[in-house]
Design a protein around this motif. Structure first.
Motif, short mmCIF file in Angstrom:
data_model
loop_
_atom_site.label_atom_id
_atom_site.label_comp_id
_atom_site.label_asym_id
_atom_site.label_seq_id
_atom_site.Cartn_x
_atom_site.Cartn_y
_atom_site.Cartn_z
N VAL A 42 0.83 -1.20 0.00
CA VAL A 42 0.00 0.00 0.00
C VAL A 42 0.87 1.26 0.00
N ASP A 43 1.96 1.24 0.76
CA ASP A 43 2.89 2.39 0.77
C ASP A 43 3.49 2.60 -0.62
N GLN A 44 3.82 1.51 -1.30
CA GLN A 44 4.40 1.61 -2.64
C GLN A 44 3.37 2.14 -3.64
N ILE A 45 2.11 1.71 -3.49
CA ILE A 45 1.04 2.23 -4.35
C ILE A 45 0.90 3.74 -4.15
N ALA A 46 0.92 4.18 -2.89
CA ALA A 46 0.77 5.60 -2.58
C ALA A 46 1.92 6.41 -3.18
N GLU A 47 3.14 5.88 -3.10
CA GLU A 47 4.28 6.61 -3.67
C GLU A 47 4.17 6.72 -5.18
N TRP A 48 3.77 5.63 -5.83
CA TRP A 48 3.63 5.63 -7.29
C TRP A 48 2.53 6.59 -7.74
N GLU A 49 1.39 6.58 -7.06
CA GLU A 49 0.28 7.47 -7.42
C GLU A 49 0.62 8.92 -7.15
N SER A 50 1.37 9.17 -6.07
CA SER A 50 1.79 10.54 -5.76
C SER A 50 2.71 11.08 -6.86
N LEU A 51 3.62 10.25 -7.35
CA LEU A 51 4.51 10.66 -8.44
C LEU A 51 3.73 10.94 -9.72
N GLN A 52 2.74 10.11 -10.01
CA GLN A 52 1.90 10.33 -11.18
C GLN A 52 1.16 11.66 -11.08
N ALA A 53 0.63 11.96 -9.89
CA ALA A 53 -0.10 13.21 -9.68
C ALA A 53 0.84 14.41 -9.82
N ARG A 79 10.02 12.41 -14.24
CA ARG A 79 9.99 11.38 -15.29
C ARG A 79 11.04 10.30 -15.03
N ALA A 80 12.17 10.68 -14.43
CA ALA A 80 13.21 9.70 -14.13
C ALA A 80 12.82 8.82 -12.95
N ARG A 81 12.08 9.38 -11.99
CA ARG A 81 11.70 8.63 -10.81
C ARG A 81 10.52 7.69 -11.04
N LEU A 82 9.65 8.03 -12.00
CA LEU A 82 8.43 7.26 -12.19
C LEU A 82 8.70 5.79 -12.59
N PRO A 83 9.59 5.52 -13.56
CA PRO A 83 9.85 4.11 -13.91
C PRO A 83 10.40 3.30 -12.74
N GLU A 84 11.23 3.93 -11.91
CA GLU A 84 11.78 3.24 -10.74
C GLU A 84 10.66 2.89 -9.76
N ALA A 85 9.75 3.85 -9.54
CA ALA A 85 8.64 3.60 -8.62
C ALA A 85 7.70 2.53 -9.18
N GLU A 86 7.50 2.54 -10.49
CA GLU A 86 6.63 1.55 -11.11
C GLU A 86 7.25 0.15 -10.99
N HIS A 87 8.57 0.06 -11.19
CA HIS A 87 9.25 -1.24 -11.06
C HIS A 87 9.16 -1.74 -9.62
N ALA A 88 9.38 -0.83 -8.66
CA ALA A 88 9.29 -1.22 -7.24
C ALA A 88 7.88 -1.70 -6.91
N LEU A 89 6.87 -1.05 -7.49
CA LEU A 89 5.49 -1.48 -7.25
C LEU A 89 5.22 -2.83 -7.88
N GLN A 90 5.75 -3.06 -9.07
CA GLN A 90 5.57 -4.37 -9.72
C GLN A 90 6.18 -5.48 -8.86
N LEU A 91 7.35 -5.21 -8.28
CA LEU A 91 7.98 -6.21 -7.40
C LEU A 91 7.12 -6.44 -6.16
N ALA A 92 6.56 -5.36 -5.61
CA ALA A 92 5.74 -5.49 -4.41
C ALA A 92 4.47 -6.29 -4.69
N LEU A 93 4.00 -6.24 -5.95
CA LEU A 93 2.77 -6.93 -6.33
C LEU A 93 3.00 -8.39 -6.72
N LEU A 94 4.26 -8.81 -6.81
CA LEU A 94 4.53 -10.19 -7.19
C LEU A 94 3.92 -11.15 -6.17
N PRO A 95 3.42 -12.30 -6.63
CA PRO A 95 2.89 -13.28 -5.69
C PRO A 95 3.96 -13.71 -4.70
#
Length: 348
Positions: A42-53, A79-95
Motif C-alpha cells: 500500500v505504501d508503494q502504491i501511494a508513492e507511485w500514485e503521488s509521483l503520477q499526480a 519522469r526519471a523517478r516514475l519508472p523506478e517507482a513503477e518497477h518497485a510497485l511491480q515487485l511489491a505486487l509479485l505473488p
C-alpha cells in the motif's frame, strides 16, 4: 501497465484489515500477519500514485508562463523517478511464496570427495552460522555427526528469524570446492562437494501425518566422549513408512527429541509437496533459480584464486574469505533479483 482495479482491491482489503484490527474483530494474529504483508504494498502504491499526480500537475504548469520554468526544472526528475517507482510497485505486487516468512531447516551433508568433502561441509556450516548470527537469527542444532578429522558427516539445523526461508531458499543444491586439501602432500588441487538443503518449517495444518505411517525408535545417543556420553536411551529415530524418510534427534530429552524429529519430518514432507507443485507448474520450462533440485551444481568455491562462482546466474566474486566468513548478502540479493525478474517476465 499496472491494472488500477487490482490496486483498488489491495487498498480496500488493507482498509478492511485495519478496521477489523481496530475493532478487535476476527483472528487478530492472522490479521496482523496480513497487515504486515499489505502495508509495504500500500505504501508503494501511494508513492507511485503521488509521483503520477506530481507529474500531471507539472505538465499542466507548462501552460502557465509564470510556472513554466519551474515545471521544466521538475519534469525531468519526476519522469526519471516514475519508472523506478513503477518497477518497485511491480515487485511489491509479485505473488509471495507463502513459506518466505517461515523458519527454515538447513541440512548439510558431504558429497563426493571423502574426508575433504566432510571438511568442506564443515566450512559451509560455519559460513551459514556466521550469516545467521550477523542477522540476529537463532541457530539451533538438531542433529550433528562429525568426521574423525573434524568435518561434518551430517548437520541438521533449525533457523528462526525474520524472513529466514526467503533469504536462504536459493542455497539448496550441490556446492563444489576446488582447493589443496590439508591431507594432500603433493600440493594438487582436488575437487569435492557438499549438498545443502533448505526446507521451510511446516505447521501441523500443512502436513497431517498418520500415526500408522510412522515408526518411532529410541536409542542411545553417541556423544563426544568423556562427560558428554549420553547414558540414557533418549535419542529418537522416526521412520516415515510410505516415503522411507528417516529423521533422528539426539538431544538429552526424549520428549524434546520426538518433537524435533516430527518437526523435521513434517518439513521434509512439506518440501516434497511443494516440489511436486513446482514441478507441475514448471513442466514446460526450467526455472533458472530456485528449482530446488538437490542434484544441481549451483556454486563453486575456488580457493587458489579466491573466487566464488554461482553458476545459475553467472555471478563471480573474488572475495572468497569474506563470503566464507558469512558475508552472503550480495549473492542472496542477486539470486533474489534474478528470480523476481524471471517471475515478472513470466507474468508479463
Amino acid at each position: 501497465m499496472i491494472p488500477a482495479d487490482r490496486l483498488h482491491q489491495i487498498r480496500d482489503r488493507f482498509e478492511y484489515v485495519q478496521a477489523c484490527m481496530a475493532e478487535g474483530r476476527g483472528d487478530i494474529a492472522a490479521l496482523g500477519r496480513e497487515y504486515s504483508e499489505l502495508k509495504p504494498v500500500v505504501d508503494q502504491i501511494a508513492e507511485w500514485e503521488s509521483l503520477q499526480a506530481d507529474l500531471a500537475e507539472a505538465e499542466e504548469m507548462l501552460a502557465d508562463p509564470e510556472m513554466k520554468a519551474l515545471a521544466e526544472e521538475e519534469l525531468p526528475q519526476l519522469r526519471a523517478r516514475l519508472p523506478e517507482a513503477e518497477h518497485a510497485l511491480q515487485l511489491a505486487l509479485l505473488p509471495r511464496d507463502a513459506a518466505d516468512a517461515r523458519p527454515a531447516i538447513l541440512e548439510i551433508r558431504p558429497g563426493t570427495g571423502g574426508d575433504e568433502a566432510a571438511l568442506f561441509a564443515g566450512d559451509l556450516a560455519r559460513m551459514y552460522q556466521r550469516y545467521v548470527e550477523s542477522r540476529g537469527w537463532r541457530w539451533e542444532v538438531i542433529e550433528e555427526q562429525l568426521s574423525e578429522l573434524g568435518g561434518i558427516k551430517e548437520l541438521v539445523v533449525r533457523i528462526e528469524g525474520e524472513n529466514v526461508f526467503a533469504r536462504l531458499k536459493f542455497e539448496s543444491g550441490v556446492h563444489r570446492v576446488q582447493r589443496v586439501p590439508e591431507t594432500e602432500s603433493g600440493g594438487r588441487i582436488h575437487t569435492s562437494a557438499a549438498t545443502v538443503a533448505v526446507l521451510p518449517e511446516a505447521e501441523a495444518v500443512d502436513i497431517e501425518i498418520n500415526a500408522n505411517d510412522i515408526r518411532i525408535d529410541t536409542m542411545r545417543s553417541s556423544g563426544a566422549g568423556g562427560q558428554h556420553v549420553n547414558t540414557t536411551d533418549s535419542a529418537v529415530r522416526i521412520t516415515h513408512i510410505p516415503t522411507g524418510l528417516v529423521v533422528t534427534s539426539s538431544e538429552k530429552s526424549q520428549h524434546r527429541n520426538r518433537e524435533i524429529a516430527m518437526n523435521v519430518l513434517r518439513a521434509r514432507l512439506y518440501d516434497m509437496e511443494r516440489q511436486k507443485a513446482a514441478d507441475s507448474r514448471a513442466s514446460d520450462r526450467k526455472a533458472q533459480v530456485g528449482s530446488g533440485d538437490r542434484s544441481e551444481r549451483i556454486r563453486t568455491y575456488n580457493f587458489p584464486q579466491g573466487r566464488l562462482t554461482d553458476h545459475r546466474i553467472g555471478l563471480t566474486l573474488y572475495r572468497l574469505d569474506a563470503i566464507l566468513g558469512g558475508d552472503l548478502d550480495e549473492i542472496i540479493d542477486a539470486l533474489t533479483a534474478d528470480a523476481q525478474a524471471a517471475l515478472l517476465a513470466e507474468l508479463a
